[in-house]
Design an enzyme around this catalytic site. Structure first.
Site: not given
Ligand code: 3PG
Ligand code: MG
Length: 346
Positions: A175, A303, A326, A36
């Site tokens: 999930k 991820g 997400g 990132r």
């Molecule tokens: C992530 O890693 O999905 C984003 O950086 C958002 O983080 P969060 O789910 O803690 O809002």
């Protein structure tokens, strides 16, 4: 919808606030995966090259409860400065140390906007959050989408349009609830849907989906949920009492590989098993390899799948590696992302 791109902005002599997503995994206080951070560089470099007077980067890291040194953005800032040394560039401390951030409190948005001329949102990974630094401040300054934000919307957006067929959707991970929306929306339009990981067992029991999915026929069974557990390959429905399926088996790997290899468009999200333990990583590795080998437009998001592709050195062989977990799922579900909606249209 296309948010106004930063390339259309005149930034010369301006003080620019950039929301980036520098929320990377840390291990022992060090950056464990800098994807990132690297992907954030293009926009920052563009602003500096176009003579911005000052560039202030704001990001969150993790989900701290108030100030907590373990969540300091310092290691990320250090890495960023090493990659892009420039006195005009400054990284603020973790914005979530202030609890007004997630509440999208107007007083924090006003503090962020103070003294700045422009706002650029390049944090695609956080675009599904309506927070002060992703939405609040976008209404206080002229707002633009950064280069990464633009690229993510373009690449993921392609999957929502007319795709080259066959279109294969590969889903995994644990999930299930988070992913049902994407499975519904993209699954309807895909030619083949492959599901592995824990999700597969839940769908096998009782699928809320109105179309057929391909599930593992064999699994790598483990005597316990432990890295060094005793293992054996069994049909999915023949696990010894008390054993757990922690990866897809060799027959399923072959079937899945054949389907993926024949695809012209692929979206992959989620591992096939407990990928962090080498003995249960083979299924995920096989899928990563097949996605890379396919002569297809391929997008990998989430991820664990991104980590698998990186660890196997295959990132250059997929069409797009998404920095959004997400956020990419919500976009592909057909939802509007608040961080994108807050930027004026192009
Ligand atoms: C992530 O890693 O999905 C984003 O950086 C958002 O983080 P969060 O789910 O803690 O809002
Ligand atoms: Mg997350």
């Amino acid at each position: 919808m296309t948010p106004r791109p930063v390339r259309n902005a005149d930034v010369e002599g301006k003080r620019v606030l950039v929301r980036a997503d520098l929320n990377v995994p840390l291990e022992n206080g060090r950056v464990a995966d800098d994807t990132r951070i690297r992907f954030s560089l293009d926009t920052l470099r563009w602003l500096l090259d176009h003579e911005a007077r000052e560039v202030v980067v704001v990001s969150h890291l993790g989900r701290p409860d108030g100030f907590d040194p373990a969540y300091s953005l310092a290691p990320c800032a250090e890495r960023l400065h090493a990659m892009l040394p420039d006195d005009r560039l400054r990284v603020r401390e973790n914005i979530r140390f202030d609890d007004r951030e997630t509440a999208n409190d107007p007083s924090l948005a006003a503090e962020l906007a103070e003294g700045m001329d422009l706002y650029v949102n390049d944090a695609f990974g956080s675009a599904h959050r309506a927070h002060a630094s992703t939405v609040g401040v976008a209404h206080l300054l002229p707002a633009y989408a950064g280069l990464l934000m633009e690229a993510e919307l373009e690449h993921l957006g392609r999957l929502l349009g007319d795709v080259e067929r066959p279109f294969v959707l590969v889903a995994g991970g644990a999930k299930v609830e988070d992913k049902l929306g994407v499975l519904r929306n993209l699954g309807e339009r895909a030619d083949r849907v492959i599901v592995g990981g824990k999700m597969a067992e839940e769908l096998r029991e009782d699928s809320p989906l109105g179309f057929a999915v391909e599930l593992p026929t064999d699994v790598v069974a483990a005597s316990a949920f432990e890295e060094e557990a005793e293992t054996k390959v069994t049909p999915y429905d023949a696990l010894p009492e008390g054993w757990l399926g922690l990866d897809i088996g060799p027959h399923s790997r072959e079937r899945f590989t054949a389907v993926i290899t024949g695809a012209s468009t692929i979206f992959w999200n989620g591992p096939m098993g407990v990928f962090e333990w080498p003995r249960f990583a083979e299924g995920t590795r096989a899928v990563a390899q097949a996605v890379a080998d396919a002569d297809a437009y391929s997008v990998v998001g989430g991820g664990d799948s991104v980590r698998a592709v990186n660890e196997l050195g295959l990132a250059d062989r997929v069409s797009w590696v998404s920095t959004g977990g997400g956020a990419s799922l919500e976009l592909l579900e057909g939802k509007e992302l608040p961080g994108v909606a807050a930027i004026p249209q192009a």
